[in-house]
Structures are given as structure tokens and as C-alpha cells.
Design a protein around this motif. Structure first.
Motif, PDB file in Angstrom:
ATOM      1  N   THR A 133      -8.585  38.334  45.923  1.00  0.00           N
ATOM      2  CA  THR A 133      -8.352  37.547  47.131  1.00  0.00           C
ATOM      3  C   THR A 133      -9.303  36.358  47.182  1.00  0.00           C
ATOM      4  O   THR A 133     -10.428  36.417  46.672  1.00  0.00           O
ATOM      5  N   THR A 134      -8.831  35.289  47.782  1.00  0.00           N
ATOM      6  CA  THR A 134      -9.677  34.124  48.004  1.00  0.00           C
ATOM      7  C   THR A 134      -9.174  33.371  49.226  1.00  0.00           C
ATOM      8  O   THR A 134      -8.143  33.740  49.808  1.00  0.00           O
ATOM      9  N   ASP A 135      -9.891  32.323  49.619  1.00  0.00           N
ATOM     10  CA  ASP A 135      -9.537  31.520  50.783  1.00  0.00           C
ATOM     11  C   ASP A 135      -9.067  30.136  50.356  1.00  0.00           C
ATOM     12  O   ASP A 135      -9.425  29.642  49.277  1.00  0.00           O
ATOM     13  N   ALA A 136      -8.308  29.498  51.236  1.00  0.00           N
ATOM     14  CA  ALA A 136      -7.664  28.229  50.890  1.00  0.00           C
ATOM     15  C   ALA A 136      -8.651  27.096  50.642  1.00  0.00           C
ATOM     16  O   ALA A 136      -8.344  26.153  49.912  1.00  0.00           O
ATOM     17  N   ASP A 137      -9.833  27.151  51.238  1.00  0.00           N
ATOM     18  CA  ASP A 137     -10.781  26.046  51.082  1.00  0.00           C
ATOM     19  C   ASP A 137     -11.795  26.287  49.963  1.00  0.00           C
ATOM     20  O   ASP A 137     -12.831  25.633  49.910  1.00  0.00           O
ATOM     21  N   CYS A 138     -11.498  27.235  49.066  1.00  0.00           N
ATOM     22  CA  CYS A 138     -12.420  27.553  47.977  1.00  0.00           C
ATOM     23  C   CYS A 138     -12.118  26.727  46.730  1.00  0.00           C
ATOM     24  O   CYS A 138     -11.037  26.169  46.578  1.00  0.00           O
ATOM     25  N   ARG A 139     -13.121  26.691  45.840  1.00  0.00           N
ATOM     26  CA  ARG A 139     -12.963  26.095  44.518  1.00  0.00           C
ATOM     27  C   ARG A 139     -13.496  27.104  43.503  1.00  0.00           C
ATOM     28  O   ARG A 139     -14.573  27.670  43.689  1.00  0.00           O
ATOM     29  N   TRP A 140     -12.734  27.269  42.399  1.00  0.00           N
ATOM     30  CA  TRP A 140     -13.054  28.303  41.423  1.00  0.00           C
ATOM     31  C   TRP A 140     -13.484  27.713  40.083  1.00  0.00           C
ATOM     32  O   TRP A 140     -12.743  26.902  39.504  1.00  0.00           O
ATOM     33  N   PRO A 141     -14.635  28.123  39.559  1.00  0.00           N
ATOM     34  CA  PRO A 141     -14.996  27.752  38.183  1.00  0.00           C
ATOM     35  C   PRO A 141     -13.995  28.381  37.209  1.00  0.00           C
ATOM     36  O   PRO A 141     -13.343  29.376  37.512  1.00  0.00           O
ATOM     37  N   ALA A 142     -13.907  27.825  36.001  1.00  0.00           N
ATOM     38  CA  ALA A 142     -12.861  28.222  35.056  1.00  0.00           C
ATOM     39  C   ALA A 142     -12.987  29.652  34.536  1.00  0.00           C
ATOM     40  O   ALA A 142     -12.005  30.252  34.120  1.00  0.00           O
ATOM     41  N   GLY A 143     -14.195  30.214  34.539  1.00  0.00           N
ATOM     42  CA  GLY A 143     -14.379  31.517  33.897  1.00  0.00           C
ATOM     43  C   GLY A 143     -14.325  32.726  34.813  1.00  0.00           C
ATOM     44  O   GLY A 143     -14.626  33.847  34.375  1.00  0.00           O
ATOM     45  N   VAL A 144     -13.924  32.547  36.057  1.00  0.00           N
ATOM     46  CA  VAL A 144     -14.001  33.655  37.014  1.00  0.00           C
ATOM     47  C   VAL A 144     -13.091  34.813  36.630  1.00  0.00           C
ATOM     48  O   VAL A 144     -13.518  35.973  36.592  1.00  0.00           O
ATOM     49  N   LEU A 145     -11.827  34.552  36.350  1.00  0.00           N
ATOM     50  CA  LEU A 145     -10.904  35.649  36.054  1.00  0.00           C
ATOM     51  C   LEU A 145     -11.322  36.422  34.805  1.00  0.00           C
ATOM     52  O   LEU A 145     -11.193  37.655  34.752  1.00  0.00           O
ATOM     53  N   SER A 146     -11.835  35.726  33.822  1.00  0.00           N
ATOM     54  CA  SER A 146     -12.289  36.413  32.605  1.00  0.00           C
ATOM     55  C   SER A 146     -13.441  37.369  32.925  1.00  0.00           C
ATOM     56  O   SER A 146     -13.503  38.488  32.395  1.00  0.00           O
ATOM     57  N   GLU A 147     -14.353  36.938  33.793  1.00  0.00           N
ATOM     58  CA  GLU A 147     -15.478  37.809  34.168  1.00  0.00           C
ATOM     59  C   GLU A 147     -14.995  38.995  34.991  1.00  0.00           C
ATOM     60  O   GLU A 147     -15.436  40.132  34.776  1.00  0.00           O
ATOM     61  N   LEU A 148     -14.092  38.766  35.929  1.00  0.00           N
ATOM     62  CA  LEU A 148     -13.558  39.870  36.724  1.00  0.00           C
ATOM     63  C   LEU A 148     -12.846  40.875  35.827  1.00  0.00           C
ATOM     64  O   LEU A 148     -12.962  42.093  36.015  1.00  0.00           O
ATOM     65  N   ASN A 149     -12.106  40.380  34.855  1.00  0.00           N
ATOM     66  CA  ASN A 149     -11.417  41.259  33.913  1.00  0.00           C
ATOM     67  C   ASN A 149     -12.416  42.064  33.087  1.00  0.00           C
ATOM     68  O   ASN A 149     -12.230  43.264  32.856  1.00  0.00           O
ATOM     69  N   ARG A 150     -13.492  41.410  32.640  1.00  0.00           N
ATOM     70  CA  ARG A 150     -14.531  42.103  31.855  1.00  0.00           C
ATOM     71  C   ARG A 150     -15.121  43.257  32.650  1.00  0.00           C
ATOM     72  O   ARG A 150     -15.313  44.359  32.134  1.00  0.00           O
ATOM     73  N   ILE A 151     -15.419  42.992  33.919  1.00  0.00           N
ATOM     74  CA  ILE A 151     -16.054  44.022  34.748  1.00  0.00           C
ATOM     75  C   ILE A 151     -15.088  45.163  35.021  1.00  0.00           C
ATOM     76  O   ILE A 151     -15.447  46.347  34.928  1.00  0.00           O
ATOM     77  N   ALA A 152     -13.843  44.829  35.357  1.00  0.00           N
ATOM     78  CA  ALA A 152     -12.855  45.876  35.609  1.00  0.00           C
ATOM     79  C   ALA A 152     -12.601  46.700  34.351  1.00  0.00           C
ATOM     80  O   ALA A 152     -12.484  47.930  34.410  1.00  0.00           O
TER      81      ALA A 152
END
Length: 374
Positions: A133-152
């Protein structure tokens, strides 16, 4: 009276010891690194929004630039009865973006928990393994999903991601940035200590099976907010494995509230759900911070009649200020935001008044309108 004058410094001493405990676990959390993996979970990024047309295109742009296989993640914009055109601007730039409108699904109607209803609809509209989940006014660095996947992939059911305030352009935005950094430190510290207490819906990930296993928002769906913290407490109660991402490279940024009034309304709304928390660590933290600040203010007030209380309040305020400075300096430098500390003295002067004001409003049950809703 002399005994009473000792109360503010004693409260500040206990507060300082508590902050030392948090600092120890924060340092442990900040040092954790997760192993590489070849597994690629399917991910759905859910973005509940209402009247955020100006922010959505930039958010979607940052989400589309993730260094994660494009066929393994999707972006779902969840329109909660917008009246400003909704996601039309984002769709014009990204025609393939998926938009789900809450008003088109009357079975999900609610009079109170609109954001939770939108998120439930989003989860029911995707089969992804990992929900983010995220909010409409956020900005995401390029590597976030890869890190979340690594942790999961390392065996965790829930991941708490770091969030920062940007841009900072005045005292109010700087105050919010330092405040949120304090939340991030506490989030990471409690997770490392095995007592996860805080989550931020702007950067929150959990397995679909975890959400279904705790019954989703059942039991907290009568509250207008708490789609993050209250859900986290359900995860904790179920004994799920919870991690906190602390890498500076994956800090999501969100915009500050526009001015002191808007910030206070937001914080009062957040504080209004405190009576429903299921975390002892969070209740202790809030209670201790509130009592320490209250002790300082009462000491200052009573100091008008007895100088001993004035000195007691000054000592307590100084001790609290030093303890907070050590922690905030560490977390701000960790996330490359060390320049924020030039605002620290001003923020520390404001904080006891702010905390006692917001805390008192919550204790009195003050209700506030937020984004056009009560």
C-alpha cells in the motif's frame, strides 16, 4: 512541594532510559541486510485516493520505474469518490493503468472506513501474492519492490517500509520531517525488539495469506483510520513474522501537510484511534512521551509561583532534548537527511506544547474533519 518539583526530571530520566533502549534496537535494525533471491513474488501496489489528481501522475511515474520485472507487479489505483477528475490525468499518461472506482461497487459501501473499503476492494480485484500500500502523494525510489521481495522471500509475512517527508521548505515542514523520522526510528526499533508497534500505510507490505488469515480489517472497520497500525497489531497478535526495511535506498517520500493547522488536524485524527491499539509498546511510548511533556509544561506554569519548579522543568526539558537529539541525529544521518537537524532546537521547543495539545484532544475525544469527511 520539593518532592513534587522532582517529578519532571524523574519523568525525563525514565524517558531518557526508554530512548536509550530504542536507540540500541534502532542500531540493530539499521544494520540488517537481507539475502539476494531468485524468487519473484507477484506484487500489487494498491493506491487508495480521494481528490489527488495533481499527485497521481508523478506517483505512477515513480512506480513504473521500479527495477522489478514488469510482468510480476501491477499498480491499482483505487478511487474513493473523487470529485476532481480522479485518475484521469494518470490514465492519459499511462493508458494501461488499472483504475477501480469504489462508487462502482456498492457492496463495499461504508459510512466510516472509506479507505479500508477501497483497500478491501483492491485486494479482491487482484490475485497478487504480496500486497503493497502507498499514498497518492508519495514518490518511490526504483529499488523498493526488489527490497520488499527480498525480505518477503526471506520468510517474512509483513514488511514495514521507511517513509520520509519531502520537500522541506519551512519550519512546519521541517517539524513534520523530524517527527516522521522519529516514528521511523521507533518503528524499526520495536520491530527489532520483537514488539512491532507502528506501520505507515504509505509504505506497508504484507502477504495476501497474512491479511486473509487475520480476517482483514474485521474488528477495526468501524474506525475511519488505522488501515496500517491497527492491521499491524492484528498481524502481531497472530504471531506473524514482521520485518522493517531500513535501507536508505528504499525510503519512500511523502509531502508535508500544508501548514500547522492541517498538520494538527491530521495528528489529532491519528491520535483518535489510540484507544483501539493492541500494542503495549506503543501505549507505553505514547504515555511516557505525553507525561514527560506534560511534566515540563506544568513545571513551567508552576514555576511562575515557585522557582524550584522552573528549574525542574528546565532540567527535564534539557534532558529530554539531549536524548531526542542523539536518536534523531542518528536516524537523520542514516537516511541522508542530516541537514534537518538545523531545525531541531526549534522543533524541540515546540514539541511539548504540540504533544500535550494533540494528546489532550485525543483523550477528550475530539473529532476532526479530514479531507472533507468527519
Amino acid at each position: 512541594m520539593g518532592v513534587l518539583a522532582a517529578v519532571p526530571p524523574l519523568l525525563a530520566l525514565v524517558y531518557g532510559l526508554w530512548q536509550a533502549y530504542n536507540f540500541y534496537y534502532w542500531r540493530r535494525a539499521a544494520a540488517v541486510r537481507y539475502p539476494a533471491t531468485t524468487e519473484r513474488l507477484t506484487i500489487a501496489i494498491l493506491v487508495p485516493f480521494r481528490n489527488e489528481a495533481a499527485h497521481l501522475p508523478a506517483l505512477v511515474a515513480s512506480l513504473r520505474q521500479q527495477d522489478y520485472p514488469t510482468d510480476r507487479y501491477e499498480i491499482v489505483l483505487l478511487d474513493d469518490h473523487s470529485t476532481d477528475g480522479g485518475a484521469a490525468g494518470a490514465r492519459e499518461l499511462y493508458p494501461d493503468i488499472r483504475i477501480v472506482r469504489l462508487q462502482d461497487h456498492p457492496d463495499y459501501h461504508t459510512d466510516v472506513a472509506h479507505k479500508k473499503a477501497a483497500l478491501r476492494l483492491g485486494m479482491d480485484s487482484t490475485s497478487a501474492q504480496l500486497i503493497v500500500t502507498t499514498d497518492a502523494d508519495c514518490r518511490w525510489p526504483a529499488g523498493v519492490l526488489s527490497e520488499l521481495n527480498r525480505i518477503a522471500a526471506a520468510g517474512y509475512d509483513v514488511v514495514l517500509g521507511p517513509v520520509g517527508i519531502a520537500p522541506v521548505y519551512d519550519a512546519c515542514s521541517a517539524f513534520q520531517a523530524l517527527d516522521v523520522l522519529g516514528y521511523q526510528l521507533f518503528t524499526a526499533a520495536t520491530a527489532a525488539a520483537g514488539t512491532p508497534a507502528l506501520a505507515n500505510g504509505a509504505h506497508f507490505a504484507f502477504r495476501r495469506t497474512a491479511f486473509e488469515g487475520v480476517g482483514g480489517y474485521t474488528g477495526v472497520d468501524h474506525l475511519p483510520s488505522g488501515d496500517d497500525v491497527l492491521l499491524l497489531h492484528k498481524f502481531v497478535a497472530a504471531g506473524l513474522r514482521i520485518a522493517c526495511a531500513t535501507s536508505p535506498a528504499v525510503q519512500v517520500t511523502t509531502k508535508p501537510e500544508a501548514g500547522w493547522r492541517a498538520m494538527l488536524l491530521q495528528r489529532i485524527r491519528w491520535a483518535g484511534k489510540a484507544g483501539n491499539y493492541g500494542s503495549t509498546a506503543l501505549s507505553v511510548a505514547q504515555g511516557l512521551a505525553f507525561l514527560t511533556s506534560l511534566g515540563i509544561l506544568v513545571g513551567l506554569l508552576w514555576g511562575l509561583f515557585d522557582s524550584r519548579f522552573l528549574w525542574a522543568a528546565a532540567v527535564a526539558w534539557l534532558f529530554k532534548g539531549v536524548a531526542d537529539a542523539v536518536l534523531l541525529r542518528s536516524v537523520s544521518r542514516h537516511y541522508g537527511r542530516g541537514a534537518l537537524m538545523r531545525w531541531y532546537a526549534l522543533a524541540q521547543l515546540i514539541y511539548p506544547f504540540y504533544l500535550v495539545g494533540v494528546g489532550t484532544a485525543a483523550l477528550l475525544g475530539v473529532k476532526v474533519a479530514w479531507k472533507g469527511r468527519g
